[in-house]
Write a protein that holds these residues in place. Sequence first.
Motif, PDB file in Angstrom:
ATOM      1  N   GLY A  53       0.815  -1.214   0.000  1.00 48.88           N
ATOM      2  CA  GLY A  53       0.000   0.000   0.000  1.00 48.88           C
ATOM      3  C   GLY A  53       0.843   1.255   0.000  1.00 48.88           C
ATOM      4  O   GLY A  53       0.555   2.217  -0.720  1.00 48.88           O
ATOM      5  N   MET A  54       1.904   1.244   0.786  1.00 44.58           N
ATOM      6  CA  MET A  54       2.820   2.389   0.810  1.00 44.58           C
ATOM      7  C   MET A  54       3.508   2.539  -0.545  1.00 44.58           C
ATOM      8  O   MET A  54       3.680   3.659  -1.032  1.00 44.58           O
ATOM      9  CB  MET A  54       3.848   2.219   1.917  1.00 44.58           C
ATOM     10  N   GLY A  55       3.869   1.431  -1.172  1.00 46.77           N
ATOM     11  CA  GLY A  55       4.465   1.488  -2.507  1.00 46.77           C
ATOM     12  C   GLY A  55       3.502   2.064  -3.532  1.00 46.77           C
ATOM     13  O   GLY A  55       3.894   2.854  -4.400  1.00 46.77           O
ATOM     14  N   ILE A  56       2.239   1.702  -3.442  1.00 43.76           N
ATOM     15  CA  ILE A  56       1.233   2.249  -4.356  1.00 43.76           C
ATOM     16  C   ILE A  56       1.125   3.758  -4.168  1.00 43.76           C
ATOM     17  O   ILE A  56       1.081   4.514  -5.146  1.00 43.76           O
ATOM     18  CB  ILE A  56      -0.125   1.545  -4.121  1.00 43.76           C
ATOM     19  N   VAL A  57       1.092   4.203  -2.928  1.00 40.39           N
ATOM     20  CA  VAL A  57       1.008   5.644  -2.660  1.00 40.39           C
ATOM     21  C   VAL A  57       2.233   6.371  -3.202  1.00 40.39           C
ATOM     22  O   VAL A  57       2.125   7.402  -3.869  1.00 40.39           O
ATOM     23  CB  VAL A  57       0.835   5.906  -1.146  1.00 40.39           C
TER      24      VAL A  57
END
Length: 105
Positions: A53-57
């Motif tokens: 999720g952090m990578g997507i953001v």
Amino acid sequence: NPALVWAALAIVVFCEYAAGLLAAKGAWDLWAARNAPATQFNSAKTFALLGCGMGIVVWLCFFGVVAGAYFQMWQTEIGRGSLESAFQFFGYCAIVFLIVNTVDD
């Protein structure tokens, strides 16, 4: 303002490292729970999902939206290459997120 540019760079680099560390912790947790019952394995997915999720953001929002639109990185060859690589990382994170997020029975 150079201070603002350096602050933005520090935030992006910090978030990239955070995504990597969260994903690594999640991979370790999943590996440790690989022989555990399904409920325990499903609960071990937390850090892996946070890392993805952090990578997507980071790679979609920071690079794709902010850098691509606001700074118009798509107008230069180097910027276009950076956006293409960011989209690849976003795609990898999104696919892994979807796979890991499936419920194991």
